[in-house]
Design a protein around this motif. Sequence first.
Motif, mmCIF file in Angstrom:
data_model
loop_
_atom_site.group_PDB
_atom_site.id
_atom_site.type_symbol
_atom_site.label_atom_id
_atom_site.label_comp_id
_atom_site.label_asym_id
_atom_site.label_seq_id
_atom_site.Cartn_x
_atom_site.Cartn_y
_atom_site.Cartn_z
ATOM 1 N N LEU A 11 43.504 40.541 58.685
ATOM 2 C CA LEU A 11 42.782 41.250 57.633
ATOM 3 C C LEU A 11 41.354 41.522 58.088
ATOM 4 C CD1 LEU A 11 43.811 39.300 54.407
ATOM 5 C CD2 LEU A 11 45.033 41.072 55.642
ATOM 6 N N ARG A 67 38.004 42.574 53.530
ATOM 7 C CA ARG A 67 39.118 42.221 52.660
ATOM 8 C C ARG A 67 39.203 40.707 52.464
ATOM 9 N NH1 ARG A 67 43.635 44.404 50.151
ATOM 10 N NH2 ARG A 67 45.126 42.734 49.778
ATOM 11 N N VAL A 70 39.066 39.624 48.651
ATOM 12 C CA VAL A 70 40.334 39.163 48.083
ATOM 13 C C VAL A 70 40.456 37.644 48.101
ATOM 14 C CG1 VAL A 70 42.834 39.263 48.339
ATOM 15 C CG2 VAL A 70 41.454 41.309 48.666
ATOM 16 N N HIS A 71 39.989 37.020 49.168
ATOM 17 C CA HIS A 71 40.258 35.598 49.295
ATOM 18 C C HIS A 71 39.073 34.704 48.974
ATOM 19 C CE1 HIS A 71 44.374 35.965 50.730
ATOM 20 N NE2 HIS A 71 43.964 37.039 51.351
#
Lengths: 308, 318, 563
Positions: A215, A219, A223-224
């Motif tokens: 990734l 991202r 996202v994480h």
Amino acid sequence: MTWYIIRRFLQMIPVFFGATFLVYFLVFSLPGDPIQALFGDRPVNEAVAAQLREQYNLDEPFLVQYFLYLKNLVTFNLGNDFSGRPVAEVLVQIFPVTIRLAILALIFEAVFGIIFGVVAGLRKGKLFDGTVLVASLIVIAIPIFVLGFVMQFVVGVKLGWAKPTVGGDAGWLDLILPAIVLGLVSFAYVLRLTRTSIIENMHADYVRTATAKGLSRQRVVVVHILRNSMIPVVTFLGADLGALMGGAIVTEGIFNVPGVGQRLYQSVLRGEGPTIVSIVSVLVMVYILANLLVDVLYAWLDPRIRYA
Amino acid sequence: MPEKRTEKIEHYVAPLDETPLHATDNVAEDVQPLSLWAEAWRNLRKQPLFIISTILIVLIVFVALFPGVFTQTPPNQNCLLANSDGDPVPGHPMGFTLQGCDVFSRIIYGTQASLTVGIFATLGALIIGGTLGAIAGFYGGWLDSVIARLGDVFFALPLILGAIIIMQLPFFRENRNVWTVVITLTVFGWPQIARITRGAVLSVRNADFVTAARSLGVSRPAALVRHVIPNSLAPVIVVATVNLGIFIVAEATLSFLGIGLPPDVMSWGNDISSAQVSLRSNPSTLLWPAAALSVTVLSFIMLGDALRDALDPKARKR
Amino acid sequence: MTVINEVNSNEPLLEVRDLAISFTTSTGEVQAVKDAHLTVMPGETVAIVGESGSGKSTTALAAIGLLPGNGRVSGGRITFAGEDLTGASSKRIVELRGSSIGMVPQDPMSNLNPVWKIGFQVRETLKANGLPAGPSDVAKVLAEAGLPDAERRARQFPHEFSGGMRQRALIAIGLSCRPRLLIADEPTSALDVTVQRQILDHLETMTAELGTAVLLITHDLGLAAERARKVVVMYKGRVVESGPAHAILTNPRHPYTKRLVEAAPSLASRRIQSAKAAGIETGELLAPAEASAETADNVIEVSNLTKVFKLRGGFGKTTNFKAVDDVSFAIKRGTTTAVVGESGSGKSTVARMVLNLEDPTSGKIRFDGVDMGSLKGKELLAFRRRVQPIFQDPYGSLDPMYNIFRTIEEPLRVHNIGDKKSREAKVRRLLDQVALPASVMRRFPNELSGGQRQRIAIARALALDPEVVICDEAVSALDVLVQDQILNLLADLQHELGLSYLFITHDLAVVRQIADHVCVMEKGRVVEAGTTDAVFDEPGQEYTRALLAAIPGSSLELPPEVA
């Protein structure tokens, strides 16, 4: 999920009873004549006193008194203030102003707190991080009313960017300055919490795995790291509503915002016991309900607890 | 591996003199013993945040104990209305209040009230919250549930709202002094300490060293006092230090609302509150006590921050 | 056949040359890896073996630029399919990750993001590497990794998965983009042995089918030799030996490797057996055998022990969970009895009940013929003196606030034994017994290594001269060599002091090394019990056979002359 919300709701019930009981107990059971207590420093007006006895059922046993008070509370039968206006009527009129103020403050502290916190966290140890950290400490250390006076003086009077006092119908734009003052301390807390949370999550195993999956950095962060870091921040924002209410008393007082806080402030200055008890009771209810909302949001953010 | 390969794998052995074999798990004997607290102290000593805040706090405590050392001007006497809102003159570096009192002197003498409230409210919250939290966390079960709900009840009443209710009661209104403010802040400040303590105790309670102590014959209360509490102290100390600062701010806010310290008690909160009328004509009467208050609060919060870094449980495991 | 970046089976896929990695810490620059070199050919499985801190993971992670923030490659080259990675741009590294080099991490519990569904975490991997990422593609990837009912599973969250299933999901993610190299960092060390075996088997089949090369990082020499063609042994940041797996195992040349081969429990069991066959007494590794041959003098007798826990379910319901179900066994004085089982087998609950830390729901525990359920107050205190525990986690079993002297002295003080002077003498003697210098007395647990802490825990357990020591996974968290050392220490102490051990463990290899009797537990019940030799040589139950087969290295056919 449904079960979780039901359970939180059930847990809320004893808290609701406990908190209202606490308020009631403090006012009516501590040493001293409650009627005198409600009148404060002014002489007891017999007519009003009789009305108060009826309102609070002071002739009944204590527990009965408490339950009748609860019944009045949930049916929004809050008695009259000293000028004879029903408190409920007054509240309906001024509540929207305070809600507007609280929403603006919440948006301010959440949006800016999170943005600054994320940037500081991602750049841990850099100049921006250090500056923001020190600045946030200073903000926390200054009492809200000093912040209020200074902002009112500088932004309102000297620079003339905003109305120093709001008054009147208190529209959204007029409330921006008071909202910033109200949200400033919490903004600093949100910032610090977000930063800590981001730094912690950056070193989580799943973040490394996400990177290893191929990734992009962007991202991985969004996202994480971000999503997971929001969980403690949301919890804080929920608990912070209480601080906002307290702060609203001061802020609305300073900026002359015709809201619940200012009304409470005036009641305190005038020693209007009955109004104070009614308004605080309502605020406690609002606070508990708002926390339930936060719990739902929390469950949405963190799937693990839906099944806990 | 099922596939057959033709190429030969080299068998490599590193030269022994470059990779000497060490004894398995040998003890380094020349190391100085270092307890966790000593280690934390060693980390703290190097932190500028810690040094600055400690120096400030020592100074502030000294001012509170011996105000006469710092100013010869009595704070309440010799207030001349002629000096009302006056600018700084030699001997009066911060000017005069509306009543014509010396601002600097009032700040020096006001230190005591603010600090007393902060320290004793923190102690009160620590004693009540710490005890209840430790009991709840260690014994668990119904005791835990009851204490947790009790904490929730107090949590549902935000500090200022609760204080407003309490402080307008006749008992408190008639006896308004430093101690009523301390009681109020304690009553609404303990649940937070209780929560932190409970969490810390809970995480230590099931540690193997506690189980080991129990099976050595250490009783439950003794295990709580000797093993669990010392190991749960760090986060509680951190929060209590930060809270000390927060309580000082809260006292000022209550005084501003007119429900904190009575007007005749000299405190920063009262001075800021009474200076608001002359904010536009003479902002320094408000800004000086506000600055004194903020620096004090900042010192405690910074100290808490430095302690948090030094006592971080994650950094403790090597 | 010389196209760059094209797989050429005669050219190495990954080549590490003279690699040096250093970390910046508060005490300065620390060299974690030095002069490391290894070669992975296309489709080949290579294992790096080493203890914790040997630099094995660091070396592998450097290949995909995943060193922690304070680490950097300070020398040497890493070449992947002819391309130098040490000098590659971060953009290029991101391109390679996932699609060319995949990773399966160690701990399945912490490596999946708890807030996203499994399917989402697979899908984003496919997307990021430009592969079709529809629901059917996701399900296919998961199904390949051996997850049944993949389409439904993809809609679940990680916490709804068991450890083994999570690891399968992580393998699915690691292999989803068909990388040419898979870095598997201790992929199964957190799992039960039987699950471990299934997962490794599956991984082997999958990578063989796809032609993926695997760089397997492990602490277990047996596992490495079983799974890899080539083994690289690392020690203190350096490669000390590398070569064909078989050669390393049968003919280790570096003293460290020799030591490792000797100590590896999975291999040692075989050695003891063959040594016995040759008629050599291995008293050092085996508990004294003569004690077991004596009369049936049982120090502890457990009969029909049952423990039921009430679990709170949704809507206020409680369900009964039988953690321990009708368990009976006995410990003969002076011998070692092992209770073996996987997680959830109830073995630790048994230990807690024998320690009197948990009350049995029914059943009896007799100590020297006295029913413990009847003990109160003083008698209980007396019992506590005679049975002592040693726990698994060497970091959790010592109070970090107590120095070593206080730690070992505490039991003496609690039981009012001796005065200050005699207590200090006793502590010195105990430290000597566990082979630690008296100088550690004033130090604190955080300054000692795991093995040293475990020695302290043993010294503390021995302070009251107990008759029975209960070792709850006492060596599981230790490196192989240290583990071997502690096991030997325990055996020596047993010989010297006539101790009886109850050994709670999941590791059959360790059982073989130390126990006289074994009880195999599954789901709260004892499924098989007997002498160690009998259970290992002729396992009567399917479950025991599965456990035995799952010991890493058990499938290795080593010539008898190895011993």
